[in-house]
Design an enzyme around this catalytic site. Sequence first.
Site, short mmCIF file in Angstrom:
data_model
loop_
_atom_site.label_atom_id
_atom_site.label_comp_id
_atom_site.label_asym_id
_atom_site.label_seq_id
_atom_site.Cartn_x
_atom_site.Cartn_y
_atom_site.Cartn_z
N GLU A 8 0.81 -1.22 0.00
CA GLU A 8 0.00 0.00 0.00
C GLU A 8 0.84 1.27 0.00
O GLU A 8 0.59 2.20 -0.74
CB GLU A 8 -0.91 0.02 1.24
CG GLU A 8 -2.17 -0.81 1.11
CD GLU A 8 -3.10 -0.58 2.28
OE1 GLU A 8 -3.30 0.59 2.66
OE2 GLU A 8 -3.64 -1.56 2.81
N ASP A 84 -2.17 -3.95 3.49
CA ASP A 84 -2.25 -4.06 4.95
C ASP A 84 -3.18 -5.19 5.41
O ASP A 84 -4.15 -5.54 4.72
CB ASP A 84 -2.74 -2.73 5.54
CG ASP A 84 -1.65 -1.66 5.48
OD1 ASP A 84 -0.51 -2.00 5.17
OD2 ASP A 84 -1.96 -0.48 5.75
N ASP A 86 -5.89 -5.88 7.06
CA ASP A 86 -7.21 -5.58 7.60
C ASP A 86 -8.22 -5.60 6.46
O ASP A 86 -7.89 -5.93 5.33
CB ASP A 86 -7.21 -4.23 8.31
CG ASP A 86 -6.68 -3.09 7.43
OD1 ASP A 86 -6.65 -3.26 6.20
OD2 ASP A 86 -6.30 -2.04 7.98
N GLU A 88 -9.76 -3.20 4.84
CA GLU A 88 -9.43 -2.27 3.77
C GLU A 88 -8.30 -2.83 2.92
O GLU A 88 -8.31 -2.72 1.69
CB GLU A 88 -9.05 -0.90 4.34
CG GLU A 88 -10.18 -0.16 5.03
CD GLU A 88 -11.34 0.17 4.10
OE1 GLU A 88 -11.08 0.54 2.94
OE2 GLU A 88 -12.49 0.04 4.54
N TYR A 297 1.55 -3.86 13.57
CA TYR A 297 0.45 -3.13 12.92
C TYR A 297 -0.38 -2.38 13.96
O TYR A 297 -0.76 -2.93 15.00
CB TYR A 297 -0.43 -4.11 12.14
CG TYR A 297 -1.38 -3.44 11.18
CD1 TYR A 297 -0.90 -2.57 10.21
CD2 TYR A 297 -2.74 -3.66 11.26
CE1 TYR A 297 -1.76 -1.95 9.32
CE2 TYR A 297 -3.62 -3.06 10.37
CZ TYR A 297 -3.12 -2.20 9.41
OH TYR A 297 -3.98 -1.59 8.52
N ARG A 299 -3.40 -0.86 13.77
CA ARG A 299 -4.87 -0.87 13.76
C ARG A 299 -5.32 -2.25 14.22
O ARG A 299 -5.40 -3.20 13.44
CB ARG A 299 -5.40 -0.55 12.37
CG ARG A 299 -5.07 0.87 11.93
CD ARG A 299 -5.69 1.24 10.60
NE ARG A 299 -5.36 2.61 10.24
CZ ARG A 299 -4.30 2.97 9.52
NH1 ARG A 299 -3.46 2.03 9.09
NH2 ARG A 299 -4.07 4.22 9.22
N HIS A 341 -5.30 -9.22 14.65
CA HIS A 341 -3.88 -8.90 14.77
C HIS A 341 -3.47 -8.91 16.23
O HIS A 341 -4.30 -8.87 17.12
CB HIS A 341 -3.58 -7.52 14.17
CG HIS A 341 -4.33 -7.22 12.93
ND1 HIS A 341 -4.19 -7.96 11.79
CD2 HIS A 341 -5.25 -6.26 12.64
CE1 HIS A 341 -4.99 -7.47 10.85
NE2 HIS A 341 -5.64 -6.44 11.35
#
Length: 735
Positions: A8, A84, A86, A88, A297, A299, A341
Amino acid sequence: MKNLVIVESPSKSKTIEKYLGEDYHVVSSKGHIRDLATTGKGGLGIDIENNFEPTYKINSDKRAVVKELKALAKKSEHVFLASDPDREGEAIAWHLANVLNLDMDDENRIIFHEITKKAVIEAFDHPRSIDQNLVKSQETRRMLDRIIGFKLSKLLQSKIKSKSAGRVQSVALRLIVERENEIRAFKSEEYWTVAANIKKDRKKFVASLNKIDGKKAELKKQEDVDAIIERCKEFRVSSIEKKVRKKEPKMPFITSTLQQEASTKLNFGAKKTMQIAQKLYEGLPLAGGVNEGLISYMRTDSTRLSEVFVNDAEKYIEETFGKEYKGRARQKNSENAQDAHEAIRPTNILNTPDRIKQYLTNDQYKLYKLIYSRTLASLMAASKSDVVNAQIVSSGCEFSANGSVLKFDGYLKIYGDYETVKDEMLPELIEQEMLENVELEGKQHFTEPPLRYSEARLIKEMEEKGIGRPSTYAIIIDTLQARGYVSLERPSSGSKTKVFIPSEQGELTDKKLQEYFKDIINVSYTANMEHHLDEIAAGNRDNIEEVRTFYEQFEPMLQNAYEYMEKKELERTGEMCPECGSELVYRIGRFGKFVSCINFPTCRYTKSENEEENIESDEVCPKCGSKLVMKKGRYGAFLACSNYPECKYIKSNKQKEEPVPTGEICPECGHDLVQRKSRFGTTFIGCSNYPKCRYIKKEEKKKKSEEDSKETKNKNMKKTTNKTLKKENIEEGDK
């Protein structure tokens, strides 16, 4: 080219490429490459009548990126998608696979939770195919947000001139407005407390009145306090309880707790915290200039730590602090946690904050130290304190005194900068002994309204109520301010913490949403929607049915609002626009009320609400010779050229003071030393050859204090000798 890897963010592509070697070329998609189109009925990009089929369009700013990715993909044997870890990120991988015509069943999805060589290599050893359930969950969220965002925002813009509404944003606004209404409705009540100030063995301590005749002490007025003081004459120690109190460390950070702690301990906003954390995750150049990801990570909603990290951390704790400081790994996730995560943790326990401080900015160091300390502390032993509780009685009144002494610091050894423990020792007390030196004191209090939401309190509230997700908290807070619905400010001059205060437009927006959409713009509905999205991600709920159910409930509400919601007309100022001759009106912006042309956006004339006509001064513009005029801006009055916009000269308000020679010579370059004033208003002595020579003379505090003392003494005594007068004149000139 053998292998193409797409991530990303551009900042981590070079780091990952170094880890993988020459057989891999790592490039970046720079985030999302596609989004819902703005075509079709209502510009939704969703075909409502065709089973809610979405239409995607490549973002205009990503066309060149997509063209380059297509060219690279054709030259490569394999394409790996390492966005990433997640929802998204999964959606980005899916969009890339679609645009690049990759096989959806191909095991080309790479997941890693930290950017270290070990983690990246291991991730490439275990690729998987794109998780379609995660993609559907993200797509559902995006479609719901588009429907609400487009349709509800259009309604509010046309009816009450509000800029936007959102599925989660509007509920967050509801919380802030509700709290403001509670504060307005609050009625303060008087109450009193009684404290016994006791002295024994030259040591003072305080005992608080808890019970009166076996019931909780409730004193409403001064007369109640006077009665207690009159009643209590003799004081006896009725019981003494001694015990050891343990305090366990807090769990490692998740996104919300990191934002809360950074807000209260570092005074960082949620947006700033996430921006810094992103940099720490993506990696920074350390020793030898090699980039290394410093945290996992950022988030996440899980407090879980990997077994490998725990083993490394426990070994470090034992070797650094001793075996007695080693605690145990714990995990305590909330009911809403997805546990996708790990918790936010350092990638390498040996990268202590002090070891890598030289490679970080000040803010990066502060946040990294907070994360490092919290993670390590969570695996350390509890702190232990000896606690003493003494009950003191007098005529049926019971007083309580507490004392504690820290005996073992435990996790506070590393987390003591963020949690303070104050020792409060009691003198040696004996059961049934009479206390002679006792003085009762009554204190008046008034009940206080609930606190407004600070960033930390709002994030905690949203997390506890299941509104939004960790990755969205900072965006929601930023959007509310950008729309002019709330402001983040100190409620009084003495306050340290900024809180959210709804604007007039924010309260109007909330009021209308509650009038017409209260069944979907509320805490429980939004929390249930988040739960439904989780179920879609787990493959336990149909995504299209979820959108259809919502739409069939939402659309009748929308039509009803269009029919019955009263339209708010723009308030006229009674003046005409100096640029196009149309009427001037009041509008609400991010920074409050302002005046603009009713013909916006065709005419973009604006001025602040209280702006007066420009006042001409006697000064002349040094650039073009026109008169300078006094104008009012966001930060106060200033002088600028009247020939604007042809000439954009603005006179600086800062008066530059000339350096004062000291008669000394710079020991580094031989130029004169001069006295200057810093931007903080303090004076210092530095080289006149600045910036080529940056020498600054250091003054010893003791010496400076002595000089100040002498100066004060000289002034008070007012000596009249020539020598003293000369000295005072020099010192006055230095000032």
